[in-house]
Design an enzyme around this catalytic site. Sequence first.
Site, mmCIF file in Angstrom:
data_model
loop_
_atom_site.group_PDB
_atom_site.id
_atom_site.type_symbol
_atom_site.label_atom_id
_atom_site.label_comp_id
_atom_site.label_asym_id
_atom_site.label_seq_id
_atom_site.Cartn_x
_atom_site.Cartn_y
_atom_site.Cartn_z
ATOM 1 N N HIS A 105 60.397 -41.800 32.456
ATOM 2 C CA HIS A 105 60.954 -40.749 31.601
ATOM 3 C C HIS A 105 61.357 -39.586 32.483
ATOM 4 O O HIS A 105 61.100 -39.608 33.696
ATOM 5 C CB HIS A 105 59.957 -40.326 30.503
ATOM 6 N N HIS A 118 60.597 -36.269 32.779
ATOM 7 C CA HIS A 118 59.829 -35.061 33.044
ATOM 8 C C HIS A 118 59.777 -34.873 34.568
ATOM 9 O O HIS A 118 59.682 -35.850 35.316
ATOM 10 C CB HIS A 118 58.405 -35.168 32.481
ATOM 11 N N ASP A 175 57.683 -34.108 36.820
ATOM 12 C CA ASP A 175 56.660 -34.699 37.694
ATOM 13 C C ASP A 175 56.911 -36.188 37.951
ATOM 14 O O ASP A 175 56.170 -36.826 38.691
ATOM 15 C CB ASP A 175 55.238 -34.470 37.133
ATOM 16 N N HIS A 176 57.985 -36.728 37.372
ATOM 17 C CA HIS A 176 58.302 -38.147 37.578
ATOM 18 C C HIS A 176 59.631 -38.363 38.308
ATOM 19 O O HIS A 176 59.961 -39.492 38.622
ATOM 20 C CB HIS A 176 58.311 -38.890 36.233
ATOM 21 N N HIS A 202 56.137 -41.012 24.009
ATOM 22 C CA HIS A 202 55.859 -39.763 24.711
ATOM 23 C C HIS A 202 56.711 -38.679 24.050
ATOM 24 O O HIS A 202 57.410 -38.946 23.068
ATOM 25 C CB HIS A 202 56.191 -39.959 26.201
ATOM 26 N N ASP A 227 53.987 -42.082 31.146
ATOM 27 C CA ASP A 227 53.286 -41.197 30.208
ATOM 28 C C ASP A 227 53.458 -41.723 28.781
ATOM 29 O O ASP A 227 54.579 -41.944 28.340
ATOM 30 C CB ASP A 227 53.869 -39.781 30.266
ATOM 31 N N HIS A 247 47.685 -40.728 36.430
ATOM 32 C CA HIS A 247 48.174 -39.512 35.775
ATOM 33 C C HIS A 247 47.003 -38.630 35.353
ATOM 34 O O HIS A 247 46.857 -38.253 34.190
ATOM 35 C CB HIS A 247 49.060 -39.882 34.569
HETATM 36 ZN ZN LIG Z 1 53.788 -36.846 33.686
HETATM 37 ZN ZN LIG Z 2 55.669 -36.725 30.757
#
Ligand SMILES: [Zn+2]
Ligand SMILES: [Zn+2]
Length: 336
Positions: A62, A64, A66-67, A141, A212, A270
């Site tokens: 996805h 976000h 942090d990915h 998510h 996530d 995570h």
């Molecule tokens: Zn994340």
């Molecule tokens: Zn996320």
Amino acid sequence: MELHITLLGTAASVPTASRGTSATLIACGRQRWLVDCGEGTQRQLLRSGVGLTEIDLILLTHLHGDHYLGLPGLLKTYGLRGREHPLRIIGPTGLERLFATLNPIIGRLPFRVDLDERLPTRGEPVWEGEEGRIVPFATRHSVPSMGYAVIEDDRPGVFDVAAATGLGVTPGPEFGVLQRGGEVTTPAGRIVRPDEVLGATRMGRRVLLTGDTEPCGTTLDLADGASVLIHEATFLDADRERARETRHSTAREAAVLAREADVDLLVITHLSSRCLPRDIRDEARAIFPRTVVGRDFDRIEVPFPERGEPVVTSLRRRPEVEAPADARGTVPAFDL
Ligand SMILES: [Zn+2]
Ligand SMILES: [Zn+2]
């Protein structure tokens, strides 16, 4: 076929002294796939000892930060190294828009980047090889999201040499014909079928990475009997309300799903810096004992089932991947 997984980033949202944000490398035969690419992934690859291997495919769960924030740096480095092979990047809705934003930062590259934005349609693989495939699955998510299942094709059963010779098959090339599913005729004129000399079909190995997500039925379906389930657990069950608000899972929920699916190994990732890894571990293991809490630079070997269970080793023991002394003790991540 070799199948192993290297955890390159196991922190939720922000990196810590000992954990990078999400990134996982899968080695499957000669293929190298990266699932998510959090900030600093290229350095994590170097620190793991794997090096800046030529990734064949990047699979984003996805969009976000942090990915994916490690993508501009990784792609630029590949460019500086003169990479020529096209790089395919698969991700959910929004992938093309993300790259419209990132492209001016990344600049010109000497290789092609093929974006493959898609909705996870049940069963439709994003990659297929001679021995297996990668199947995306819808997860739940706060933004469009999907997990990925690496599914090895089922393998023929074990060849019974005694049965074959007992039926009069001459040892040699005809054994190979039977093993590949063909019929042979013995010198005495008897036709021998493969089902007379092969055991039951052996289920292929299966590895799932959820990214996530809240616990969901699509994960459970595909995880049924899987070798390894890499499931997020951002919270402890005491924070279940918060997990629902942010559409994440708790350690307990990941363990319940792993138990229902009867996977060989649950790897939790995570982790929020607000939770102690040992608390996550204890909560999950109370429900599903075959759980480990992933750490950066853990390698998970996934052998054929007849050769044993998945094994987790740490690449951290290599001196060059030891965290510097001043980074220890600030985050309780070395205690599992
Ligand atoms: Zn994340
Ligand atoms: Zn996320």
